[in-house]
Design a protein around this motif. Sequence first.
Motif, PDB file in Angstrom:
ATOM      1  N   THR A 255      12.998  -6.615  -7.724  1.00  0.00           N
ATOM      2  CA  THR A 255      14.151  -6.278  -8.046  1.00  0.00           C
ATOM      3  C   THR A 255      14.619  -5.119  -7.309  1.00  0.00           C
ATOM      4  OG1 THR A 255      13.941  -5.487  -9.939  1.00  0.00           O
ATOM      5  CG2 THR A 255      14.234  -7.698  -9.968  1.00  0.00           C
ATOM      6  N   ALA A 256      15.558  -4.345  -7.247  1.00  0.00           N
ATOM      7  CA  ALA A 256      16.032  -3.301  -6.788  1.00  0.00           C
ATOM      8  C   ALA A 256      15.334  -2.219  -7.389  1.00  0.00           C
ATOM      9  CB  ALA A 256      17.640  -3.157  -6.641  1.00  0.00           C
ATOM     10  N   GLU A 257      15.292  -2.256  -8.624  1.00  0.00           N
ATOM     11  CA  GLU A 257      14.650  -1.096  -9.721  1.00  0.00           C
ATOM     12  C   GLU A 257      13.157  -1.312  -9.808  1.00  0.00           C
ATOM     13  OE1 GLU A 257      16.991  -3.378 -10.727  1.00  0.00           O
ATOM     14  OE2 GLU A 257      18.818  -2.127 -10.295  1.00  0.00           O
ATOM     15  N   ASP A 258      12.567  -2.384  -9.372  1.00  0.00           N
ATOM     16  CA  ASP A 258      11.056  -2.634  -9.903  1.00  0.00           C
ATOM     17  C   ASP A 258      10.437  -3.701  -9.159  1.00  0.00           C
ATOM     18  OD1 ASP A 258       9.238  -3.964 -12.221  1.00  0.00           O
ATOM     19  OD2 ASP A 258       9.728  -2.232 -13.084  1.00  0.00           O
ATOM     20  N   THR A 259       9.199  -3.434  -9.174  1.00  0.00           N
ATOM     21  CA  THR A 259       8.067  -4.781  -8.844  1.00  0.00           C
ATOM     22  C   THR A 259       6.954  -4.830  -9.877  1.00  0.00           C
ATOM     23  OG1 THR A 259       8.547  -3.784  -6.246  1.00  0.00           O
ATOM     24  CG2 THR A 259       6.535  -5.234  -6.657  1.00  0.00           C
ATOM     25  N   MET A 260       6.665  -6.093  -9.965  1.00  0.00           N
ATOM     26  CA  MET A 260       5.680  -6.613 -10.786  1.00  0.00           C
ATOM     27  C   MET A 260       5.125  -7.560 -10.353  1.00  0.00           C
ATOM     28  SD  MET A 260       6.902  -8.335 -14.191  1.00  0.00           S
ATOM     29  CE  MET A 260       5.245  -8.845 -14.793  1.00  0.00           C
ATOM     30  N   ASN A 286      12.435  -9.928 -16.613  1.00  0.00           N
ATOM     31  CA  ASN A 286      12.084  -8.614 -15.826  1.00  0.00           C
ATOM     32  C   ASN A 286      13.394  -7.956 -15.694  1.00  0.00           C
ATOM     33  OD1 ASN A 286      11.886  -7.138 -12.893  1.00  0.00           O
ATOM     34  ND2 ASN A 286      10.142  -6.586 -13.855  1.00  0.00           N
ATOM     35  N   LEU A 287      14.519  -8.577 -15.376  1.00  0.00           N
ATOM     36  CA  LEU A 287      15.855  -8.004 -15.560  1.00  0.00           C
ATOM     37  C   LEU A 287      16.180  -7.803 -16.667  1.00  0.00           C
ATOM     38  CD1 LEU A 287      17.834 -10.440 -13.299  1.00  0.00           C
ATOM     39  CD2 LEU A 287      17.279  -8.290 -12.513  1.00  0.00           C
ATOM     40  N   VAL A 288      15.924  -8.238 -17.899  1.00  0.00           N
ATOM     41  CA  VAL A 288      16.287  -7.524 -19.350  1.00  0.00           C
ATOM     42  C   VAL A 288      15.088  -6.695 -19.726  1.00  0.00           C
ATOM     43  CG1 VAL A 288      17.823  -9.591 -19.633  1.00  0.00           C
ATOM     44  CG2 VAL A 288      15.356  -9.684 -20.379  1.00  0.00           C
ATOM     45  N   ARG A 289      14.214  -6.071 -19.066  1.00  0.00           N
ATOM     46  CA  ARG A 289      13.398  -5.041 -19.285  1.00  0.00           C
ATOM     47  C   ARG A 289      12.499  -5.444 -20.374  1.00  0.00           C
ATOM     48  NH1 ARG A 289      15.130  -3.573 -15.215  1.00  0.00           N
ATOM     49  NH2 ARG A 289      16.333  -1.555 -14.766  1.00  0.00           N
ATOM     50  N   ILE A 290      11.817  -6.477 -20.306  1.00  0.00           N
ATOM     51  CA  ILE A 290      10.647  -6.949 -21.039  1.00  0.00           C
ATOM     52  C   ILE A 290       9.459  -6.212 -20.492  1.00  0.00           C
ATOM     53  CG2 ILE A 290       9.157  -8.745 -22.070  1.00  0.00           C
ATOM     54  CD1 ILE A 290      12.181  -8.854 -23.069  1.00  0.00           C
ATOM     55  N   ARG A 291       8.660  -5.701 -21.487  1.00  0.00           N
ATOM     56  CA  ARG A 291       7.480  -4.906 -20.953  1.00  0.00           C
ATOM     57  C   ARG A 291       6.538  -5.666 -20.133  1.00  0.00           C
ATOM     58  NH1 ARG A 291       3.903  -3.902 -24.718  1.00  0.00           N
ATOM     59  NH2 ARG A 291       2.639  -2.366 -23.529  1.00  0.00           N
ATOM     60  N   LYS A 292       5.828  -5.274 -19.085  1.00  0.00           N
ATOM     61  CA  LYS A 292       5.171  -6.349 -18.134  1.00  0.00           C
ATOM     62  C   LYS A 292       4.070  -6.974 -18.822  1.00  0.00           C
ATOM     63  CE  LYS A 292       6.583  -3.593 -14.212  1.00  0.00           C
ATOM     64  NZ  LYS A 292       6.290  -2.601 -13.081  1.00  0.00           N
ATOM     65  N   GLU A 293       3.525  -6.165 -19.778  1.00  0.00           N
ATOM     66  CA  GLU A 293       2.261  -6.669 -20.313  1.00  0.00           C
ATOM     67  C   GLU A 293       2.464  -7.592 -21.107  1.00  0.00           C
ATOM     68  OE1 GLU A 293      -1.628  -7.283 -19.972  1.00  0.00           O
ATOM     69  OE2 GLU A 293      -0.634  -5.735 -18.906  1.00  0.00           O
ATOM     70  N   THR A 294       3.366  -7.484 -21.915  1.00  0.00           N
ATOM     71  CA  THR A 294       4.042  -8.681 -23.024  1.00  0.00           C
ATOM     72  C   THR A 294       4.275  -9.729 -21.954  1.00  0.00           C
ATOM     73  OG1 THR A 294       4.935  -6.875 -24.457  1.00  0.00           O
ATOM     74  CG2 THR A 294       5.754  -8.986 -24.714  1.00  0.00           C
ATOM     75  N   LEU A 295       5.181  -9.750 -21.038  1.00  0.00           N
ATOM     76  CA  LEU A 295       5.615 -10.695 -20.236  1.00  0.00           C
ATOM     77  C   LEU A 295       4.372 -11.528 -19.783  1.00  0.00           C
ATOM     78  CD1 LEU A 295       7.865 -12.113 -18.462  1.00  0.00           C
ATOM     79  CD2 LEU A 295       7.616  -9.963 -16.903  1.00  0.00           C
ATOM     80  N   ARG A 296       3.412 -10.952 -19.105  1.00  0.00           N
ATOM     81  CA  ARG A 296       2.284 -11.582 -18.662  1.00  0.00           C
ATOM     82  C   ARG A 296       1.566 -12.107 -19.728  1.00  0.00           C
ATOM     83  NH1 ARG A 296       1.334  -6.152 -16.191  1.00  0.00           N
ATOM     84  NH2 ARG A 296       1.859  -6.358 -14.024  1.00  0.00           N
ATOM     85  N   ASN A 297       1.288 -11.745 -20.894  1.00  0.00           N
ATOM     86  CA  ASN A 297       0.734 -12.303 -21.880  1.00  0.00           C
ATOM     87  C   ASN A 297       1.369 -13.632 -22.462  1.00  0.00           C
ATOM     88  OD1 ASN A 297      -1.673 -10.435 -21.993  1.00  0.00           O
ATOM     89  ND2 ASN A 297      -0.518  -9.340 -23.701  1.00  0.00           N
ATOM     90  N   SER A 298       2.934 -13.384 -22.659  1.00  0.00           N
ATOM     91  CA  SER A 298       3.570 -14.535 -22.967  1.00  0.00           C
ATOM     92  C   SER A 298       3.775 -15.883 -21.980  1.00  0.00           C
ATOM     93  CB  SER A 298       5.081 -13.824 -23.123  1.00  0.00           C
ATOM     94  OG  SER A 298       5.113 -13.225 -23.952  1.00  0.00           O
ATOM     95  N   ILE A 299       3.512 -15.425 -20.680  1.00  0.00           N
ATOM     96  CA  ILE A 299       3.501 -16.646 -19.399  1.00  0.00           C
ATOM     97  C   ILE A 299       2.232 -17.403 -19.650  1.00  0.00           C
ATOM     98  CG2 ILE A 299       2.951 -16.858 -17.265  1.00  0.00           C
ATOM     99  CD1 ILE A 299       5.096 -14.724 -16.759  1.00  0.00           C
ATOM    100  N   ALA A 300       1.115 -16.728 -20.319  1.00  0.00           N
ATOM    101  CA  ALA A 300      -0.185 -17.270 -20.368  1.00  0.00           C
ATOM    102  C   ALA A 300      -0.344 -18.318 -21.644  1.00  0.00           C
ATOM    103  CB  ALA A 300      -1.273 -16.140 -20.387  1.00  0.00           C
ATOM    104  N   ASN A 301       0.381 -17.796 -22.650  1.00  0.00           N
ATOM    105  CA  ASN A 301       0.146 -18.737 -23.908  1.00  0.00           C
ATOM    106  C   ASN A 301       1.599 -19.635 -23.969  1.00  0.00           C
ATOM    107  OD1 ASN A 301       2.572 -17.440 -25.049  1.00  0.00           O
ATOM    108  ND2 ASN A 301       1.000 -15.709 -25.838  1.00  0.00           N
ATOM    109  N   PHE A 302       2.358 -19.716 -23.277  1.00  0.00           N
ATOM    110  CA  PHE A 302       3.567 -20.638 -23.251  1.00  0.00           C
ATOM    111  C   PHE A 302       2.908 -22.127 -23.406  1.00  0.00           C
ATOM    112  CE2 PHE A 302       6.909 -23.313 -21.504  1.00  0.00           C
ATOM    113  CZ  PHE A 302       7.825 -22.951 -22.581  1.00  0.00           C
ATOM    114  N   GLN A 303       3.557 -22.923 -24.301  1.00  0.00           N
ATOM    115  CA  GLN A 303       3.048 -24.477 -24.679  1.00  0.00           C
ATOM    116  C   GLN A 303       3.713 -25.499 -23.729  1.00  0.00           C
ATOM    117  OE1 GLN A 303       0.351 -25.132 -26.598  1.00  0.00           O
ATOM    118  NE2 GLN A 303      -0.072 -23.090 -26.458  1.00  0.00           N
ATOM    119  N   GLY A 304       4.923 -25.323 -23.356  1.00  0.00           N
ATOM    120  CA  GLY A 304       5.835 -26.156 -22.515  1.00  0.00           C
ATOM    121  C   GLY A 304       6.677 -27.144 -23.418  1.00  0.00           C
TER     122      GLY A 304
END
Length: 443
Positions: A255-260, A286-304
């Motif tokens: 985004t204009a503010e950030d890269t992850m 990312n736009l609503v400023r969720i911490r990157k490490e939390t974001l990565r962990n949450s993507i890895a444990n999502f059930q669908g």
Amino acid sequence: MKLVVLGGGESGVGTALLGKKKQLEVFVSDYGTIQEKYKKVLIYSGIHWEEQQHSEELILDADVVMKSPGIPETAPIVRRLMTAGIPVISEIEFAARYTAAELIAITGSNGKTTTTLLTHHLLKEGGKQVGMAGNIGDSFAKMVSENDYDPYVLEISSFQLDGIIDFKPHIAVITNITPDHLDRYEYRFENYIASKFRIAENQDENDYLIYDADDPVLVDWLAKHPVKSRLLPFSLEKELEFGAYLNENKIVIKTAEDTMEIMRDTVALEGKHNLKNTMAAATVANLVRIRKETLRNSIANFQGAEHRLEKVLKIHHVQYINDSKATNVNATYYALDSMKTPTVWIVGGVDKGNDYNELMPLVREKVKAIICLGNDNSKIVDAFGNIAELLVETYSMEEAVKVAYKVARRGDTVLLSPACASFDLFENYEDRGNQFKQAIKRL
């Protein structure tokens, strides 16, 4: 102010409750029958209602009417309201007027439920007091009347978008657009596309539109009908200046503010389409400023999502997968594309003007047997009768699953991915998926 609610289902009763709380004069009218659970809520709340009729004198006395999404604009009572100049709006339009919360709205022909569930999961895990509503779970209006969520993640259909006036999400997502529900849009694809893009029509330069840059329908429409919001596309095919894209084994979000970056092999959901759903949801987070490490962990444990490529059971080394939510050809394309073993495909239901040609290469490559499940299977038989080694017509889920059990061999997959609506043999896609799961457990 007099509020009339047409339709006594989830969205209608939710709207009535919010209207009552805001001290409006509320009347609910349903041309069919209202479910017992909703009647109890209306009676308990002291809301006037009727069923199996529309009392025109009362309805045409309204200041504003909320029309449930299942009622077409061609319904006689809706036409009379429009002729009388009485505003007819959707539940999301009504509810949005009574909350100052940040709104994240997600639409698309396919993937919107998974993207909504994943976005909600990412924001909740990130510590947000987030509500999820719209086409999923409780109605938006009911949530606004009972809770103090901020933000809201809303799954929104084209039917709901048809009834907006001022609805303005801060972040809008369009997952993709393929022909669907054309019977409601005069069989004109461009009408359906225009309906989906209403999600961005009230946005300004402080808002965001996230969309699939690999979808030619979206790209072409945006080129001809520019929006005011800031664009954040996502792509599996090309590198982007802003948005989300693949760089070898990483998802990059800029985004204009950030890269992850997110490692591709940590994404819990399978299939290319789910990489796109993950890109869209992660961009929102990312736009609503969720911490990157939390974001990565949450993507890895999502059930669908239930009924979306849901692994049910493995019996005698045969995997059974419930994709009952695939109610159009494009959704089934994604399902077949993600199959890695010979597939016994259960397909059929109420055809919505389907063109099965785009499935031909995948059927030739992946499908060893087709089991038709519907009152009228003629289009499917015509399309695939000369392609599949085996094609069987069935008329109940029990029968379809028993045939699949007989046909499937060790290492195969049995996939329910109907590409059709469910209303010929089932109440809805959930009922169809649940019957599939129950039939498997009885094998």
